[in-house]
Structure formats: C-alpha cells, structure tokens
Write a protein that holds these residues in place. Sequence first.
Motif, short mmCIF file in Angstrom:
data_model
loop_
_atom_site.label_atom_id
_atom_site.label_comp_id
_atom_site.label_asym_id
_atom_site.label_seq_id
_atom_site.Cartn_x
_atom_site.Cartn_y
_atom_site.Cartn_z
N THR A 182 2.21 -3.28 2.90
CA THR A 182 0.88 -3.63 2.38
C THR A 182 0.44 -5.02 2.88
O THR A 182 -0.73 -5.19 3.25
N PHE A 184 1.00 -6.46 5.68
CA PHE A 184 0.53 -6.33 7.06
C PHE A 184 -0.88 -5.74 7.08
O PHE A 184 -1.78 -6.21 7.77
N LEU A 188 -4.36 -7.62 8.42
CA LEU A 188 -5.25 -7.05 9.44
C LEU A 188 -6.66 -6.91 8.89
O LEU A 188 -7.65 -7.26 9.54
N THR A 226 -11.70 -2.08 12.36
CA THR A 226 -10.42 -2.65 11.92
C THR A 226 -9.66 -1.65 11.07
O THR A 226 -8.44 -1.50 11.20
N VAL A 229 -7.96 0.97 13.24
CA VAL A 229 -6.78 0.44 13.94
C VAL A 229 -5.62 0.31 12.98
O VAL A 229 -4.50 0.78 13.23
N LEU A 232 -4.37 3.79 11.69
CA LEU A 232 -3.66 4.54 12.73
C LEU A 232 -2.28 3.93 12.97
O LEU A 232 -1.27 4.63 13.05
N PHE A 233 -2.25 2.61 13.06
CA PHE A 233 -0.99 1.91 13.30
C PHE A 233 0.03 2.26 12.23
O PHE A 233 1.16 2.62 12.49
N LEU A 236 1.13 6.17 12.27
CA LEU A 236 2.12 6.52 13.28
C LEU A 236 3.48 5.90 12.94
O LEU A 236 4.53 6.49 13.22
N ARG A 240 7.08 8.21 11.84
CA ARG A 240 8.37 8.21 12.52
C ARG A 240 9.46 7.56 11.66
O ARG A 240 10.48 7.12 12.18
N ALA A 285 2.50 13.19 17.05
CA ALA A 285 2.06 11.79 16.94
C ALA A 285 0.93 11.53 17.94
O ALA A 285 -0.06 10.86 17.62
N GLN A 299 -12.30 2.63 18.49
CA GLN A 299 -12.52 1.98 19.78
C GLN A 299 -11.19 1.63 20.41
O GLN A 299 -10.33 1.05 19.78
#
Lengths: 304, 294
Positions: A182, A184, A188, A226, A229, A232-233, A236, A240, A285, A299
């Motif tokens: 959280t 992180f 962002l 933002t 991004v 998605l970061f 993913l 994993r 992924a 973007q």
Amino acid sequence: MATVAKKRRGRGWLKEEFGSPDRRAAYYMVLPVFLIVLAVAFYPVVDSIWLSLHGGTATITGPFVGFENYATMFQNSNFQQGLVDTIIFTVASVTIEFVIGLGVALAINRSFKGRGLVRAAVLVPWAFPTAISAVMWRLMFQDQIGVISYVAHALGLISSPILSNTHLLLIACILVDAWKTTPFMALLLLAGLQTIPEDVYEAARVDGANAMQRFLRITLPLLKPTILVAVLFRTLDAYRVYDLFWVMTGQQLESLSTFVYESVRISQLQFPEGNAAAVFIFVTAFLLALFFIKVLGMQTSTEE
Amino acid sequence: MASATAREGVAAAPTGKRERRGNLGMILFYIFLVVFVLVSVFPLLWVFKMSIVTKSELFASPPTFWPQNPTGASWSRVFSNPDFLKALRNSVIISGITTVACLFFGSIAAYSIARLRFHFKSAVLTFILAIAFFPQVAIIAPLFKQFSEIGLINTYWAAIVADTVFALPLTVWLLVAFFRELPKDLEEAARVDGATTIQAFRKVIIPLAAPGVFTAAILTFIQAWGDYIFANTFLFDSSTQPVTVIIPNFAGVHTIDYGAQSAAAVIVTVPLVVLVLIFQRRIVSGLTAGAVKG
C-alpha cells in the motif's frame, strides 16, 4: 522507378543510421544490456515454450507431445487451486491497496508537520525483503507465540490456528501484501496528485463544485494515467506471487508460481506440466498488460 | 442595531463552525496518520521485542507487551551461528556485485537512450522495461538447465546473473530519468572541445549524475537484497545461500528457534530501514520518477 527510389531511400536511411560514428556509438552502448536481457530473459521464455510442448523430465527432454501437457495441467487439481487462489489474491490485494493507497495519498497531499516521518515510515514495509516480512508475519500468526493469533482468538474472530487453515492463510496473505505494498501505491498516486495544478480546483470551486464533484470530475480523470500505471504494476506483481505464499504459509497455499516451482524443481514427474504452467503465467500476464494498454488506454509512451 | 447584530451572528456562525470542523478534521487526520505509521512499523518493533525476551516469555499467554527480562541470548545465538554469518556475507556479495553490474551496464545504456539519437530507441527501452513485469517463475526451469550445463548452479554467479537481469529495468529506468534532466550545455562544450561520445559520458555526465547514480544504486541494492526465488532455485548449499533463503528455515536441533529467527529477521532489515530513513527523499523521487510522466 518507384522501387529503385525506395531502395535508395532505404539504403540512405540505413547508411544514416549505422554510418555515422555517433549513431553507431549509441547502438554499441545499448548493445550489452540488450544482449543480456535477450539471453537471460527472452531466450529462456522461448525455451519454456519448447519444453512445454515436449514430454520428459528435468534432465531428459522427451518426444513432442503437442498441447498434451496443457491438457493435463488444466486437469491437475493443484493447478486449479493455484489459479483460483492467485486470482482471489490478486483482485483482493490490489483492490485494498488501491483504495487505501488513494485515501492515504489524498490525505497527505498537503504540507503538514511530520510529513518526512510519515514518508519514511511508509517506506519501511516496502524496503523489507518479501521473504523476510513473510517470516515476521508468520511469527506473529504462529499459534503458540503469535500476538495476532492470540488477539484474534481472544476476540473470537477465529477458532482454528491460522497457519493450518488455508482460508485464513489466504486472507492473511492478502492482508500482509496490502501492508507491504500500500505504501508504494500511495507514493505513486501522491506523485500523480502533485502534478494536478491547484488552479483547476480553484476554478471548479468558483463554479460551485462540491468536494465530491471535484474528486469525481477532476481528480480521478486527471489521475487516470498514474492510476493505470500503479494498478497494472501491482496487478502483475501480485499475479506472480511466490515468496509470500511459499514462506508465510509453509508451502500449504498454492499459487500459480508455487505450482510451477514445485513442478519444475521438486516433483520428478510434473516437469512438462510445470513448464506449461510457466508459459500459461507468462501469456496471461502479457494479455493482462495488453488489456490495460489497449482497452483501458494506458499511456506507454516512453518519450518525453 | 438588533438586525445588525443578528446579521453579524449569522455571518459569524459559519466561520466558527468551519474552524471547529477544521480542528476536528486535523485531529482525525493526525489519528489516521499515527495509525498508518504504527501499522507500517509494528511488525518490525514486535519481532524485535520477540528477539529480546526469554524463551518462557516468548511462549507466555497472554503475550507480554513490554519485555519483562530483556536478554541478548537470541542475538548471541544468531551471531554464533556460522550459517547465518555466511548467509549475511553471501547476501552482501550477491547484492553488491549485482548492483555494480546493473550500474555499469545500465548507465551506459541509459545514457544512450536519454541523450543520443537513434531509430529503435523506444523499442529498445520497451524491451528492457518489459522484464520488470516478467513472471520470474516462467524462466526458472530453462535457466536452471542452462546454468547446470555451464556449471553455475550453486555459485554466486547463478543468483547474480538472474538478479542483474531483473534489476536492470529499474536501474535503466531511473538513470534515463536522471540523465534526461541534466543540462546539455556542458556535454556539448566537451564535444566542441573534441571529446568523443564515450569521453563526454565518462568525464562529464557520470560526475554530474552522481546523485542519481547513487539513488539508483540504493534501489537496485534493495531489490537484489530481497531476491528469494532465484536464490531458492539455484543455490542449495549454505556456502552460497543468502539470508532470504536461510532465515525461513532457521532451525534449532529439533524445532524452529523462534527467538533466533526474530533476531535474524531484524538484523537483515535494519540496514534497509537505516538506508530508507537517511535517503527517503531520494528514494521517493526515484520510485515515482517516470511513473507520473507516463
């Protein structure tokens, strides 16, 4: 005539691209990283695909079997469990992280006393190695000595030991992941919020927009790049998940990655299936990333 | 008179209310912050407490909040455990070499991407950054086979090579962002004076970019320090295993030594916490660089 002109232009382009020493230097400078990445990341993926289409074991590659390994993989109950757990884990943890992260980002998007302290504190969980934070939380979830187990029992929240109940373990994994990432997400999103000029809010306020309207009509749309991004970061990364499941649950909870690890490193018989699962993770992924880029309009431009 | 007072009263009321609401808001805001900060650091503090209590206190129910008889027994057990000391050294070696390798290759590539003109720039950058999203587990089987063939298994190099590739996107990304912000004039002046591209990079850019390179080094080191999956796959001997692999299996003779495990967990995270406290501003700007620009 046209083709000749085109050829000449093509040759001229190549000459310009590789003829000048400056251009050549540019290529030489990216070449080492390019080759390392190609050899250690992309080539093994191709190799995984090849292995997933063959029988055999870790040491001897068997005959070509087509998609048979994928068929057995989908029927494997451990794989099914891993898929379900991974999806639940990913959706739940990313949702919690996004909601709390956005709340925190909105709250600390102003100057206040102790801002540096808050920023340093939120970086603490982020900096921990995942395997070590898994060990720390495992100690606190432990039945005999764990403070969280004790409190949860005292409050009547749980009736069985956390570390031997897979449902509780999945919830625990989601909460620990939220604890760890959280910050992180908040950092962002905070950086994104800081790029929204104050005048836009001022103008909306003059026009009589209330706080809710300002949030929905200004903050969210302007923050969308933002958000995409960051989400998605995190998606993913959660998809994993390996360290947390493997260490904190004592290998009881299955994720897609732990299934691959068990198959290719521990089990002698599941090697081809494990490779099929590895390719499955990679492809899904990739599709997820594509979905964010194409459907949600993330973007990806890396140019300034 | 009466009407004037009334109007003043009406006018005053909302301001007073807003002020009170502002105060209440501030109190709630700080409560929220305190809770958030406490939750963030709680596990480290609690595990530290677990590492300095006696064994009977560790198993006490209800758990003690404040240590009754603090003892250094767990800590001395950890520091007299040769496997842990070896693991600590292994972690430093693996993360250190990974960081140096990432900075060396990454800074050269990042300079080219940030400053020079060439045609496939955005394709190359996308190619490198894509690794950040790779499921590591998708390549462990083929890598294991190849590393076995060239005899890298159970050596530092297996972990270093894999860690380097997965840390490179972060290093390159950060350095591209830093290099782009440097003023172009100095470099151009160097070029006018007859320096080659490589010389301009080495003599002008590197010294100027030192703060950025330093930030990239910290973040790369933290990432390499945290690797578990590659080390757990390629290294199965305590002579090369890093702390992330050793600590989860921290066993006494018959059972897990919880006190020593707690102490070990604290030992390997405290250096990171110190780094974070000292360099928080840089780390935050590094972490969020680029993500916002898109």
